[in-house]
Design a protein around this motif. Structure first.
Motif, PDB file in Angstrom:
ATOM      1  N   TYR A  70      -7.148 -15.994 -12.269  1.00 39.32           N
ATOM      2  CA  TYR A  70      -5.824 -16.532 -12.620  1.00 39.32           C
ATOM      3  C   TYR A  70      -5.306 -17.516 -11.586  1.00 39.32           C
ATOM      4  N   ALA A  72      -3.785 -20.017  -9.000  1.00 40.40           N
ATOM      5  CA  ALA A  72      -3.328 -21.400  -9.017  1.00 40.40           C
ATOM      6  C   ALA A  72      -3.066 -21.914  -7.601  1.00 40.40           C
ATOM      7  N   GLY A 116      -4.484 -19.367  -0.232  1.00 42.63           N
ATOM      8  CA  GLY A 116      -5.601 -18.703   0.392  1.00 42.63           C
ATOM      9  C   GLY A 116      -5.247 -17.296   0.910  1.00 42.63           C
ATOM     10  N   GLN A 177      -0.706  -7.947  -8.004  1.00 40.60           N
ATOM     11  CA  GLN A 177      -0.796  -8.519  -9.369  1.00 40.60           C
ATOM     12  C   GLN A 177      -0.697  -7.458 -10.465  1.00 40.60           C
ATOM     13  N   ARG A 189     -10.239  -9.239  -9.987  1.00 37.09           N
ATOM     14  CA  ARG A 189      -9.592  -8.826  -8.740  1.00 37.09           C
ATOM     15  C   ARG A 189      -9.466  -7.304  -8.767  1.00 37.09           C
ATOM     16  N   ASP A 214       3.455  -8.826  -4.530  1.00 36.09           N
ATOM     17  CA  ASP A 214       3.372  -9.809  -5.625  1.00 36.09           C
ATOM     18  C   ASP A 214       2.770  -9.143  -6.850  1.00 36.09           C
ATOM     19  N   ALA A 248       1.107 -18.401 -14.721  1.00 38.59           N
ATOM     20  CA  ALA A 248       1.055 -19.816 -15.097  1.00 38.59           C
ATOM     21  C   ALA A 248      -0.368 -20.108 -15.569  1.00 38.59           C
TER      22      ALA A 248
HETATM   23  C1  LIG Z   1      -1.823 -17.046  -1.826  1.00 36.84           C
HETATM   24  S1  LIG Z   1      -1.655 -15.699  -2.929  1.00 36.84           S
HETATM   25  C2  LIG Z   1      -1.258 -14.291  -1.912  1.00 36.84           C
HETATM   26  C3  LIG Z   1      -2.186 -13.906  -0.788  1.00 36.84           C
HETATM   27  C4  LIG Z   1      -3.610 -13.503  -1.125  1.00 36.84           C
HETATM   28  N1  LIG Z   1      -4.392 -14.658  -1.399  1.00 36.84           N
HETATM   29  C5  LIG Z   1      -3.693 -12.538  -2.265  1.00 36.84           C
HETATM   30  O1  LIG Z   1      -3.969 -12.983  -3.363  1.00 36.84           O
HETATM   31  O2  LIG Z   1      -3.480 -11.347  -2.030  1.00 36.84           O
HETATM   32  C6  LIG Z   1      -0.072 -16.030  -3.589  1.00 36.84           C
HETATM   33  C7  LIG Z   1       0.371 -15.339  -4.844  1.00 36.84           C
HETATM   34  O3  LIG Z   1       0.484 -16.301  -5.887  1.00 36.84           O
HETATM   35  C8  LIG Z   1       0.493 -15.644  -7.116  1.00 36.84           C
HETATM   36  N2  LIG Z   1      -0.282 -16.438  -8.106  1.00 36.84           N
HETATM   37  C9  LIG Z   1      -1.477 -17.011  -7.936  1.00 36.84           C
HETATM   38  N3  LIG Z   1      -1.860 -17.658  -9.062  1.00 36.84           N
HETATM   39  C10 LIG Z   1      -0.861 -17.502  -9.953  1.00 36.84           C
HETATM   40  C11 LIG Z   1      -0.652 -17.950 -11.284  1.00 36.84           C
HETATM   41  N4  LIG Z   1      -1.559 -18.668 -11.936  1.00 36.84           N
HETATM   42  N5  LIG Z   1       0.494 -17.620 -11.918  1.00 36.84           N
HETATM   43  C12 LIG Z   1       1.435 -16.884 -11.268  1.00 36.84           C
HETATM   44  N6  LIG Z   1       1.295 -16.431 -10.007  1.00 36.84           N
HETATM   45  C13 LIG Z   1       0.170 -16.738  -9.345  1.00 36.84           C
HETATM   46  C14 LIG Z   1      -0.119 -14.272  -6.903  1.00 36.84           C
HETATM   47  O4  LIG Z   1       0.861 -13.296  -7.153  1.00 36.84           O
HETATM   48  C15 LIG Z   1      -0.519 -14.300  -5.441  1.00 36.84           C
HETATM   49  O5  LIG Z   1      -0.336 -13.042  -4.836  1.00 36.84           O
END
Ligand SMILES: C[S@@+](CC[C@H](N)C(=O)[O-])C[C@H]1O[C@@H](n2cnc3c(N)ncnc32)[C@H](O)[C@@H]1O
Ligand code: SF4
Length: 460
Positions: A70, A72, A116, A177, A189, A214, A248
């Motif tokens: 998923y 982004a 990341g 998530q 994941r 998150d 998203a």
């Molecule tokens: C950089 S990541 C957090 C740190 C680490 N990479 C992790 O995944 O545990 C940031 C957050 O963006 C959210 N995220 C990533 N892709 C997304 C998407 N397509 N739609 C909504 N939220 C998204 C997720 O909740 C994710 O935890």
């Protein structure tokens, strides 16, 4: 009526739901341009020293060991943990380059490691990064700063949390998530619940001041029941903050999302019900709505700041620290210095090559006009306060508010008629029903929306 109450109105949401920006900046990143270059950034940095404003530092640490379908985010998926070593060395060089133009005595009130997966770094590389930061910048003692890191519980060496805490980190946000094993499989994941909550416990034991989780709704195979169960479990752990992001899904823009089958995605109606139930569950558990996907316990400092009208928001999300210049390090990172934005080169090699040749790795940016500054202030206040005081803004920016915004008044009146907001000559207040659609209210004040077609995710 409490400023932090939220009312879910499905009809209103269906009527107003349309793609829109998330306003982590205004103007938004698609409007940055290559005319804003290294020399422009140096001018802004030099000028910013006169103000002696505090500093906020952002580090983009792009590596992840596994690919979540998923995702982004701007990331590099690799098993090569050793890639962290040259990356950190270059971050050190980038800090030295920036420090040529920035007064190092300015206090760092905010520090954020984002990705990341920042904890992909091996501990030796993490220590080296922390040493570079300590060498170049004036960090605040005694937990006075807001120092946070994003953590993937699957990528955390023993001892790293303690190391970060000793350095001064006092906030964590954990990527979770969804706790449902089938959903986790569908998005690639797999993350056991025990692992997630063990990290949360450890952070609490170490004295981290705030923990945030998150979650994403709208993921494949999610149902109302399954997400309610996830949330129920999460709420038992009472994180201080929760982000409930709307998935998203833009498979043309984010290729790995093509591995998610459309047929597995919950329907728009099911998604709305998941959101509605989640809001009920969160409010019943005592959480308040901060805005834009974020909830917090009422005694969390974000919730307090929102009640006091001192909440602020930038690229790092909501914060209680306004008025800092944001310096950003690493590929794709975005800085906000004085009245400007600037983004680093987005590719690892291009970023590294620029730093190695002694240049600030700016790719593009923008200097805000007075009109941009006015509209940015309005959008920030809307997102943080759900209200606007026309008189105060008129006085602050020396404008006649009704005259200046005459072209958009009919649109605001329409939203008032539809129950999104209440408005009189003194100002406007977004109603509890309108709060989920706050982006839509902000869009009325966005002068760039029609200027360039951009693919945004839906609001809800
Ligand atoms: C950089 S990541 C957090 C740190 C680490 N990479 C992790 O995944 O545990 C940031 C957050 O963006 C959210 N995220 C990533 N892709 C997304 C998407 N397509 N739609 C909504 N939220 C998204 C997720 O909740 C994710 O935890
Ligand atoms: S969600 Fe986090 S861990 Fe997963 S790919 Fe994206 S940045 Fe990496």
């Amino acid at each position: 009526m409490s400023k932090q109450e939220l009312v879910f109105d499905a009809d209103l949401i269906r009527r107003y739901d349309q793609p829109g920006p998330r306003y982590t900046s205004y103007p938004t990143a698609p409007h940055f341009h290559s005319g804003f270059d290294e020399a422009a950034l140096i001018r802004e940095m030099t000028a910013s020293n006169v103000s002696a404003r505090p500093l906020s530092l952002y580090f983009h640490l792009p590596f992840c060991e596994h690919l979540c379908f998923y995702c982004a985010c701007t990331k590099i998926v690799t098993r090569h943990h050793e890639w962290g070593t040259p990356y950190v060395a270059r971050l050190g060089r980038e800090m030295a380059l920036v420090r040529r133009h920035i007064d190092g005595e300015r206090p760092v009130t905010q520090l954020h490691f984002g990705g990341g997966t920042p904890t992909f770094l091996r501990q030796t590389d993490m220590v080296a990064l922390l040493e570079h930061i300590r060498h170049h910048f004036h960090l605040l003692p005694d937990d006075q700063g807001e120092y946070g890191i994003e953590i993937d519980p699957r990528a955390l060496e023993p001892g790293t949390l303690a190391l970060l805490r000793d350095f001064g980190f006092n906030r964590i946000s954990l990527g979770v998530q969804d706790l449902d094993p089938e959903v986790q499989k569908a998005v690639h994941r797999e993350q056991g619940e025990e692992l997630t909550f063990a990290v949360l416990d450890e952070a609490r034991g170490l004295g981290y001041r705030s923990s945030s989780l998150d979650l994403i709704y709208g993921l494949p195979l999610q149902t109302e029941d399954s997400f309610a169960r996830t949330l129920e479990r999460v709420l038992q752990w009472r994180p201080d903050r929760l982000s409930i992001f709307n998935y998203a899904h833009l498979p043309n823009r984010f290729q790995p999302q093509q591995r998610i089958r459309d047929a597995d995605l919950p329907s728009p109606d099911a998604k709305l019900r998941i959101l509605a139930n989640s809001i009920d569950q969160l409010q019943a558990a005592g959480y308040v709505y901060i805005g834009m996907d974020h909830f917090a316990l009422p005694d969390d400092e974000l919730a307090i700041a929102q009640r006091d009208g001192t909440l602020y928001r930038n690229f790092q999300g909501y914060s209680t620290h306004a008025g800092a210049d944001l310096l950003a390090f690493g590929m794709s990172a975005i800085a906000m210095v004085g009245p400007s934005y600037s983004q680093n080169r987005k590719e690892l090699d291009a970023w590294g090559a620029a730093v190695d040749s002694g240049h600030l790795p700016v790719e593009r940016g923008l200097r805000l006009s007075d009109e941009d500054l006015l509209r940015r202030h309005i959008i920030t206040r809307l997102i943080c306060d759900f209200a606007l005081d026309f008189h105060r803004i008129a006085a602050q920016f020396a404008i006649d508010f009704p005259q200046h915004f005459a072209p958009i008044l009919p649109r605001l009146q329409q939203m008032a008629g539809d129950g999104l907001l209440q408005m009189d000559a003194r100002g406007l207040t977004v109603t509890p029903q309108g709060r989920l659609l706050i982006r839509h209210v902000c869009m009325a004040f966005d002068a760039y929306l029609d200027a360039k077609p951009v693919q945004y995710s839906r609001v809800i």
